[in-house]
Design a protein around this motif. Structure first.
Motif, PDB file in Angstrom:
ATOM      1  N   LYS A   1      -9.000   0.956  26.437  1.00  0.00           N
ATOM      2  CA  LYS A   1      -7.694   0.564  25.162  1.00  0.00           C
ATOM      3  C   LYS A   1      -8.261  -1.032  25.361  1.00  0.00           C
ATOM      4  CE  LYS A   1      -3.366   1.178  23.400  1.00  0.00           C
ATOM      5  NZ  LYS A   1      -1.842   1.603  22.907  1.00  0.00           N
ATOM      6  N   GLU A   2      -7.435  -1.226  26.443  1.00  0.00           N
ATOM      7  CA  GLU A   2      -7.105  -2.419  26.602  1.00  0.00           C
ATOM      8  C   GLU A   2      -8.802  -3.579  26.526  1.00  0.00           C
ATOM      9  OE1 GLU A   2      -4.971  -3.500  30.431  1.00  0.00           O
ATOM     10  OE2 GLU A   2      -3.629  -2.480  29.502  1.00  0.00           O
ATOM     11  N   LYS A   3      -9.436  -2.869  26.663  1.00  0.00           N
ATOM     12  CA  LYS A   3     -10.622  -3.531  27.322  1.00  0.00           C
ATOM     13  C   LYS A   3     -12.105  -3.481  25.868  1.00  0.00           C
ATOM     14  CE  LYS A   3     -14.403  -5.518  29.978  1.00  0.00           C
ATOM     15  NZ  LYS A   3     -15.245  -4.993  31.134  1.00  0.00           N
TER      16      LYS A   3
ATOM     17  N   ARG B   1      -4.815  -9.664  32.051  1.00  0.00           N
ATOM     18  CA  ARG B   1      -5.107  -8.125  30.999  1.00  0.00           C
ATOM     19  C   ARG B   1      -4.544  -8.603  29.369  1.00  0.00           C
ATOM     20  NH1 ARG B   1      -0.776  -4.304  33.811  1.00  0.00           N
ATOM     21  NH2 ARG B   1      -2.094  -4.150  35.602  1.00  0.00           N
TER      22      ARG B   1
ATOM     23  N   GLN C   1      -7.238 -10.466  27.540  1.00  0.00           N
ATOM     24  CA  GLN C   1      -8.398  -8.922  28.136  1.00  0.00           C
ATOM     25  C   GLN C   1      -8.497  -8.292  26.309  1.00  0.00           C
ATOM     26  OE1 GLN C   1     -10.663  -7.319  31.110  1.00  0.00           O
ATOM     27  NE2 GLN C   1      -9.118  -5.131  30.430  1.00  0.00           N
ATOM     28  N   ARG C   2      -7.124  -7.880  26.210  1.00  0.00           N
ATOM     29  CA  ARG C   2      -6.618  -7.128  24.812  1.00  0.00           C
ATOM     30  C   ARG C   2      -7.085  -7.945  23.682  1.00  0.00           C
ATOM     31  NH1 ARG C   2      -0.733  -5.886  27.651  1.00  0.00           N
ATOM     32  NH2 ARG C   2      -1.576  -4.831  29.555  1.00  0.00           N
TER      33      ARG C   2
ATOM     34  N   ASN D   1     -10.781  -2.327  23.298  1.00  0.00           N
ATOM     35  CA  ASN D   1      -9.931  -2.310  21.770  1.00  0.00           C
ATOM     36  C   ASN D   1     -10.199  -0.606  21.611  1.00  0.00           C
ATOM     37  OD1 ASN D   1      -8.819  -4.443  21.837  1.00  0.00           O
ATOM     38  ND2 ASN D   1     -10.298  -5.870  20.879  1.00  0.00           N
TER      39      ASN D   1
ATOM     40  N   SER E   1      -8.132  -9.568  21.279  1.00  0.00           N
ATOM     41  CA  SER E   1      -8.051  -9.010  19.172  1.00  0.00           C
ATOM     42  C   SER E   1      -8.623  -7.510  18.997  1.00  0.00           C
ATOM     43  CB  SER E   1      -9.261 -10.208  18.281  1.00  0.00           C
ATOM     44  OG  SER E   1     -10.179 -10.080  18.976  1.00  0.00           O
ATOM     45  N   GLY E   2      -8.291  -7.134  17.672  1.00  0.00           N
ATOM     46  CA  GLY E   2      -8.888  -5.974  17.263  1.00  0.00           C
ATOM     47  C   GLY E   2      -7.686  -5.244  17.071  1.00  0.00           C
ATOM     48  N   VAL E   3      -7.747  -3.601  16.782  1.00  0.00           N
ATOM     49  CA  VAL E   3      -6.788  -3.243  16.400  1.00  0.00           C
ATOM     50  C   VAL E   3      -5.569  -2.522  17.315  1.00  0.00           C
ATOM     51  CG1 VAL E   3      -9.072  -2.042  14.993  1.00  0.00           C
ATOM     52  CG2 VAL E   3      -8.067  -0.896  17.716  1.00  0.00           C
ATOM     53  N   ASN E   4      -5.713  -3.424  18.650  1.00  0.00           N
ATOM     54  CA  ASN E   4      -5.040  -3.160  19.370  1.00  0.00           C
ATOM     55  C   ASN E   4      -3.707  -3.908  19.559  1.00  0.00           C
ATOM     56  OD1 ASN E   4      -4.492  -0.272  20.276  1.00  0.00           O
ATOM     57  ND2 ASN E   4      -6.966  -0.685  21.419  1.00  0.00           N
TER      58      ASN E   4
END
Lengths: 716, 194
Positions: free
Chosen positions: A36-38, B175, B178-179, A40, B181-184
């Motif tokens: 999920k994190e790496k 972290r 790493q998160r 997306n 941009s994008g949907v999350n």
């Protein structure tokens, strides 16, 4: 799992259906959240409850229990309609696509909404998310299997992954999480009534194969049975063994079941638990082998019961197989303490007393290493032969040299091998197969095509079309002598095939040619030996939607279904919902494990979850006049009932009651806690959720349908 | 010198209580006393979030300021500890603490008296390292063994981080990058329409 927990880190999207990983498989979450994190990666969670996993989801899909196949076929419908299917993958590696697509045509998003309750827009959105974020990792658990159409539901999951071309790819796959550290191992050993170890079945050939492995005469084995025909007949299942004792349903066996050994079995995981309890009292002999007395010890009220205290995993050693098909060695920490013995000692005493120790221990001198070797030598179907105890232990000792992302050792003594030698591990120098059906790697380096198991050509009943079942030209693992599909290997040693050639020459020859011993074929969307050749929706036996029963009826009643008659059609009463208006579903909580005998005996886990409860939506509770924390009676159509505390939460919708199934000690309002041997009662007792789970079993496997029953609720 | 910190990454915490049980088992903390707890907000609703909370080992700890007998002290590495032999069990620290960290022995409704107990960052107490007395009063001393606290070591998703504040910050910063941009990414759904 076709892939591994670690490989889920490479997923570009993930869909979970009937899986609540934070509660049932918390450690897996580190890999899921990594994706999920790496990457997306969107996480889609399909569940009747807004679970703890849903709290981590990018899209939560609330589904009516038991309608998973309809949703999957709906997704397939939308994917095909938009041209999002993986056409090349389907052309070269999938069989029966056209016939399946024909069935999917009827599952329009509108019809899916009618059946499942999932809005049209959400089905469209999920289909698009999966199509645009490949590969997708798909996970299901008991929420997908424990239905009367469980076998169709799980097939529909596989079909979705085939249509999207997500099989045999890193980050894709069908990743079914197994319940504890060795459930995959016990499945591989087929601790079940319908097959000998390693999925060989019960045919004469299977018996002869294993007799050769065990070093015993086939005729001697035949002599152990009343008549030879019983060797080939599927036995009673764990779900319904008690019918063989009670005989209120027609059984197909020359004698009722008289004795029962429960070895490491939390019995209150059985549905219709009130009937299970009746069977305990009727048995001539009941033996519980367990570190804890389990609910069986308390529930059984006749003097036919014996408790054999077995040791914990820390007091013994041996090989175990993880959910990722990895084999690990469990080291002993201390000798068995108090009056317990380890499972091997208990088995040895039993075998000696029964008088066949000579035959039983032919190949087993050193326990447990010789056991691992013997079972590996016989389990050629799934390539358990390359994982010797020495290799497994070497992996454990060099844990740090393996890569967390792809599980491969980079340098060191295990260089190039995959951690735990995930099966199939074809030879003693094979690295293991980290991803099943991956044609990008040579077979000798862990690659694999789809297995050829069902012939080389098929004419479909539905369409009359004939199709080659082998993979198309151009699809093969690098280095393969045949540059396309090929059948399984046989007659390398005359009269044997790759599964039965104990010399393993066949397997070695295949690997030397760069080919898979089991052939290179297509994955089937049509299973012609199942009642539903293509998965379709059928209403649960106890349906909250009587209006759908006519269009989506269940199966005909089955005779001699694992030695007992099983009702389908005659059990599906459209009127039932009038008296039992709420859907009943069950599941796990993170603090307790299985039937809970162990975790309810731990003071800290007991402190965290000290009470049985039922999840009720606040709106429903208000309509029923029930306040948070008040006691309610939940009654099943079978006539059993439990008294539990109402826990008001929006996790469930207004039509659904959820029960955790880990509690025991109280049965239909009556406490059995004083029946435990002195000093062994767990800290926490409660009603078993499975006392009210309904009648209903899968058509193929007879797994109990605990996730989609009906119930009624009354204030206590 | 390094100063220690806890950090709980709420994007990672899955409310499994592994940290709570690791702490209790490891230190034989009595039932009813919680050195650490997982708090869940909006359970079963959209936006559900969980966080694991214990003593935060504040740099300027209010509990130290209010303690009338100076039973609470801070080590050079920032770990806040209580001397149970000095503590009078008055509960002022509990009133001052922003996190509800100080715990007291459980008994009858009015009868519970005794020294305060709280998270030690797995650093034992003022008694001699690894002594039986230290273990009896405070539990294990993993910091003296060069190990991270049990709770963080046990955390399945590595939501709970513990150790040198600089290292913890680096891990968390990594972290967050790493998160990306994008949907999350936080705010993405507001900024862009799909």
């Amino acid at each position: 799992m076709t892939n591994s927990l670690n490989d889920m880190r490479h997923a570009k999207s993930l869909i979970f259906i009937g899986s609540n990983a934070p509660e049932a498989h918390p450690v897996s979450m580190q890999h899921i959240l990594h994706a999920k994190e790496k990457n997306n990666a969107p996480i889609i969670v399909v569940d009747p409850r807004r679970t703890k996993l849903a709290a981590k989801a990018s899209d939560y899909v609330r589904i009516r229990p038991g309608t998973d196949a309809a949703f999957m076929m709906g997704l397939v419908h939308v994917i095909i309609k938009n041209g999002w299917e993986d056409k090349e993958f389907i052309r070269t590696r999938v069989a029966g696509f056209e016939e399946m697509a024909k069935v999917a045509e009827t599952y329009t998003p509108e019809e899916v909404e009618n059946i499942t309750g999932i809005p049209v827009e959400q089905t469209l959105r999920v289909a698009k998310t999966l199509a645009k974020n490949r590969p997708t990792s798909l996970t299901w658990c008991m929420g997908g299997t424990q239905h009367s159409i469980g076998s169709s539901i799980t097939r529909s999951f596989c079909i979705l992954q085939l249509v999207l071309g997500n099989m045999g790819k890193s980050g894709g796959g069908t990743n079914i999480f197994r319940g504890h550290d060795n459930v995959q191992g016990s499945t591989d050993m087929c601790i079940l009534s319908h097959s000998l170890p390693a999925y060989y079945g019960l045919s004469d050939g299977a018996w002869k194969h294993w007799c050769r492995v065990w070093g015993v005469e086939y005729e001697w084995m035949v002599g152990r049975f009343k008549e030879k025909k019983w060797m080939n007949k599927k036995g009673f299942t764990l779900s319904r063994w008690y019918e063989g004792v009670l005989q209120t349903e027609k059984i197909h066996q020359y004698t009722p079941i008289k004795a029962m050994i429960q070895w490491g079995c939390g019995s209150n995981s059985n549905s219709q638990y009130a009937r299970v309890k009746q069977a305990y009292d009727k048995l001539d002999l009941l033996v519980v082998v367990d570190p804890f007395p389990t609910m069986t010890a308390a529930a059984c009220e006749s003097d036919n019961i014996y408790l054999l205290p077995s040791s914990s995993q820390y007091e013994t050693s041996g090989s175990v197989t993880s959910t990722s098909r990895q084999i690990q060695w469990r080291q002993k920490v201390v000798d068995p303490i108090h009056n317990c013995k380890d499972d091997y000692q208990i088995m040895e005493l039993l075998v000696k007393k029964l008088g066949f120790a000579d035959e039983f221990y032919k190949n087993i001198k050193q326990v447990p290493e010789d056991i691992t070797l013997e079972l590996g030598r016989g389990s050629l179907t799934i390539g358990y032969n390359g994982q010797t105890p020495e290799r497994i232990k070497k992996h454990m000792e060099n844990w740090h040299t393996f890569d967390i992302d792809d599980l491969q050792a980079k340098g060191g003594p295990c260089d190039g091998e995959y951690y735990g030698l995930p099966w199939p591990c074809w030879t003693e120098d094979h690295p293991g197969t980290p991803i099943l059906y991956d044609v990008s790697k040579p077979v000798a380096k862990g690659g694999l095509p789809f297995r050829n198991r069902f012939g080389v050509e098929k004419t479909y009943d539905a369409s009359g079309r004939s199709e080659d079942l082998l993979a198309a030209e151009g699809v093969y693992n690098p280095g393969s002598e045949v540059e396309g599909g090929y059948p399984e290997f046989k007659d390398v040693v005359p009269g044997t095939n790759w599964k039965t050639d104990l010399s393993q020459k066949t397997i070695k020859e295949a690997i030397a040619k760069g080919m898979a011993p089991f052939g290179n074929a297509r994955a089937r969307c049509v299973v012609w030996n199942f009642p539903d050749q293509v998965p379709i929706h059928r209403e649960p036996l106890h349906s909250p939607r009587p209006d759908l029963i006519a269009k989506y009826p269940t199966y005909k009643d089955q005779q001699d279904h694992f030695r007992v008659d099983t009702r389908f059609e005659s059990e599906q009463d459209p009127e039932l919902v009038k008296e039992f208006p709420f859907v009943l579903t069950t599941g796990r909580m993170v603090e307790h494990m299985g039937a809970g005998a162990e975790t309810r005996s731990n003071q800290y886990l007991a402190e965290l979850q000290p009470e049985m409860y039922a999840e009720v939506n606040p709106r429903l509770a208000n309509d029923l006049g029930v306040r948070d924390g008040e006691m309610i009676w939940i009654s099943s159509p079978e006539g059993s009932k439990i008294k539990v505390k109402a826990f008001l939460t929006e996790r469930v919708d207004t039509k659904t009651i959820f029960l955790p199934y880990h509690f025991a000690g109280i049965l239909q309002g009556k406490s059995y806690v004083e029946n435990y041997p002195e000093g062994t009662a767990p800290f926490v007792s409660g009603e078993s959720g499975n006392t009210v789970t309904n009648y209903g079993y899968d058509i193929i496997t007879q797994i109990q349908a605990t996730k989609d029953g009906l119930c009624k609720v009354a204030k206590a | 010198m390094a100063r220690v910190k806890f950090l709980c990454d709420v994007e990672r915490c899955i409310d499994c209580s592994g940290c709570v049980v690791a702490c209790k088992e490891g230190h034989h903390v009595p039932v009813g006393v919680n050195r650490r707890r997982v708090i869940t907000l909006d359970q079963g609703k959209p936006g559900e979030k969980s966080i694991s909370v214990s003593c935060m080992h504040c740099a300027d700890a209010p509990c130290i300021a209010v303690c009338p007998v100076d039973a609470i002290y801070q080590r050079d590495d920032g770990i806040v500890l209580v001397n149970k032999k000095t503590c009078i069990g008055c509960g002022y620290c509990f009133m001052a603490c922003p996190f509800g960290a100080p715990q007291f022995p459980k008994g009858n409704v009015f009868g519970a008296r005794g020294a305060m107990d709280k998270c030690t960052f797995c650093a034992g107490g003022p008694e001699e390292d690894f002594s039986a007395e230290e273990k009896r009063l405070y539990g294990q001393n993993r910091i003296a063994e060069g190990k991270v606290p049990l709770c963080a070591g046990m955390c399945a998703t590595k939501a709970l981080l513990a150790g040198d504040a600089d290292v913890v910050a680096d891990v968390y910063r990594h972290r967050v990058f790493q998160r990306g941009s994008g949907v999350n990414a936080w705010g993405w759904s507001k900024a862009y329409k799909e």
